[in-house]
Design a protein around this motif. Structure first.
Motif, PDB file in Angstrom:
ATOM      1  N   ARG A   1       0.248   4.248   1.713  1.00  0.00           N
ATOM      2  CA  ARG A   1       0.552   4.727   3.070  1.00  0.00           C
ATOM      3  C   ARG A   1       1.658   4.272   3.971  1.00  0.00           C
ATOM      4  O   ARG A   1       2.327   4.889   4.222  1.00  0.00           O
TER       5      ARG A   1
ATOM      6  N   THR B   1      -6.990   0.514  -2.565  1.00  0.00           N
ATOM      7  CA  THR B   1      -7.851  -0.445  -1.682  1.00  0.00           C
ATOM      8  C   THR B   1      -8.813  -1.223  -2.531  1.00  0.00           C
ATOM      9  O   THR B   1      -9.295  -2.299  -2.349  1.00  0.00           O
TER      10      THR B   1
ATOM     11  N   GLY C   1       0.938  -1.094  -0.039  1.00  0.00           N
ATOM     12  CA  GLY C   1      -0.102   0.065   0.102  1.00  0.00           C
ATOM     13  C   GLY C   1       0.772   1.335   0.125  1.00  0.00           C
ATOM     14  O   GLY C   1       2.063   1.130   0.452  1.00  0.00           O
TER      15      GLY C   1
ATOM     16  N   GLU D   1      -5.495   4.743   3.593  1.00  0.00           N
ATOM     17  CA  GLU D   1      -5.035   4.129   2.231  1.00  0.00           C
ATOM     18  C   GLU D   1      -5.450   4.855   0.941  1.00  0.00           C
ATOM     19  O   GLU D   1      -6.831   5.167   1.157  1.00  0.00           O
TER      20      GLU D   1
END
Length: 454
Positions: free
Chosen positions: A88, A219, A86, A214
């Protein structure tokens, strides 16, 4: 054109993503830029004192270039993690690495204290800075644009780009006051202050990034199971043309920027006799105007064709290359400020503000972090790393005024960017703004199939 209202600018989460991209990348670029300025002003004296003046400058610029050679390492590591784990998580890691590396530079011993180990340790920490930046830019771009409202993709995509001149302004202000210190204090401890600030700034950036969820598009990709097991390999194997085009898009804007912010500062001091603080003031004025222009271009390109604005900036860069150096070579401070400002606003802001979102649109969600990171990293190797070195080698900053080879190089890189822009033109020509206002950004997933040639 009206100022975006809160509803058109985005939801609370979208605006938080924009802010996290802006602030986090500002912190990272601040750390990066203070090194560039210190390399120009003091590192040749405290880390390479045994070398002749011009050779010491070359050695100092060489340590500057090490970070760009490290960027592909960061792109491979963090591009993979960004497309697997991801955006983030990866961005929090890059910020930590950058802050720690910068702070440690501030406590390094000098050549007089430990000899050859001083430049070795400096180079190692600069390498870590480069690894962090190799993963930072791509993730910051995606965190912002993948959360952007449909009508604000270009403005949101400009967030990490706005961070660059903002960080340059902050770094220049800090280095301006540091450079005004008595030379003995500057060389003994004054230069350390901006680097030690890296420990503090990373905490600020971390707090903001921890508050962001995120990326919505990533996602969704995880939810439907399109995440790749080896995204870097997928990009290299199936999209080499897009990577090459993404690298080419950044040629003129990077060379222009690093000529101005590194080599030409040294040229102003060594050839034209300006004080360190005077050269930083010239850069500060130009950078503040460039910052404002970057925001304006980001807003404008959500209403007009980003591709057209980008190409216009590239053409201007090539056309203004010789006038830029001619004005700078006068040694007149007013004319030098005009030259810097014109080049940054019309050549840098017009291209840099949109090259981020344009590069992101070349790749599908599941491999986008890897693709954008590779483009950014290898663009740094190809264009940023050699620029100060080549410039100093072709036109030494110890008195030579034969600057025409540097203008010719700038023209050449404009041709490269122009060619790359035309190679990917059809990637943008078929997409129009959903509100029908002539812009070319809808959603990042509304693009040509991942396997198509450029």
């Amino acid at each position: 054109m009206t100022t975006p209202t809160p509803s058109t600018f985005g939801t609370k989460q979208q605006k938080r993503a924009f802010l996290a991209s802006l602030v986090g990348t500002t912190v990272e670029w601040f750390d990066f830029f203070i090194y560039a300025t210190a390399a120009t002003l003091v590192f040749s004296k405290i880390f390479f004192p045994a070398l002749a003046s011009n050779v010491g400058t070359l050695a100092s610029f060489a340590t500057l270039g090490v970070a760009f050679l490290a960027r592909p390492v960061g792109a491979f590591i963090f591009g993979h993690l960004g497309d697997r784990l991801g955006r983030r998580t990866t961005l929090i890691t890059t910020l930590t690495v950058m802050g720690a590396s910068t702070g440690l530079i501030g406590v390094l011993p000098t050549w007089d204290q430990v000899g050859i180990w001083a430049p070795i340790l400096l180079t190692a920490l600069r390498f870590l800075q480069g690894v962090a930046v190799g993963g930072e830019w791509g993730g910051a771009v995606l965190m912002s644009v993948e959360n952007a409202p449909k009508s604000r993709v270009r403005l949101y995509g400009s967030a990490p780009q706005i961070a660059s001149p903002l960080a340059l302004v902050l770094a220049t202000i800090v280095m301006y006051f540091v450079a005004r210190m008595p030379n003995e204090q500057l060389l003994s401890w004054g230069w350390r202050i901006p680097f030690l600030a890296g420990f503090v700034l990373v905490v600020i950036g971390m707090i903001i990034r921890l508050g962001v969820s995120e990326s919505s598009e990533f996602t969704e990709a995880k939810k439907i199971g399109t995440v790749k097991s080896n995204p870097i390999a997928t990009v290299i194997r199936t999209m080499p043309g897009k990577v090459a085009a993404g690298i080419g898009l950044q040629a003129s804007v990077i060379v222009l920027f690093y000529l101005i912010t590194t080599y030409m500062l040294t040229m102003a001091t060594n050839i034209h006799g300006f004080t360190k603080s005077d050269t930083l003031m010239i850069l500060l004025i130009a950078a503040i105007i460039d910052l404002a222009a970057m925001i304006g271009v980001g807003i404008l390109c959500d209403r007009l064709s980003a591709w057209t604005v980008f190409v216009s900036g590239v053409v201007f860069t090539g056309a203004f290359a010789f006038p830029l150096f001619a004005l700078f070579n006068t040694g007149n401070m007013v004319l030098m400020i005009i030259a810097f400002t014109t080049a940054l606003v019309l050549g840098h802001a017009t291209t840099y503000a949109v090259v981020s979102s344009m590069t992101a649109e070349l790749f599908p969600t599941e491999v986008r972090y890897s693709g954008v990171a590779l483009c950014s990293a290898f663009a740094g190797v190809a264009w940023a790393a050699p620029t100060p070195l080549v410039a100093a080698a072709l036109v030494p900053t110890d008195g030579s005024e034969h600057w025409w080879p540097l203008a010719a190089i700038l023209v050449g890189t404009a041709v490269v960017s122009f060619t790359a822009a035309f190679a990917v033109r059809r990637s943008f020509a078929s997409r129009r703004h959903p509100q029908g206002n002539g812009g070319d950004a809808e959603r990042l997933d509304a693009r040509i199939p991942a396997g198509d040639p450029v």
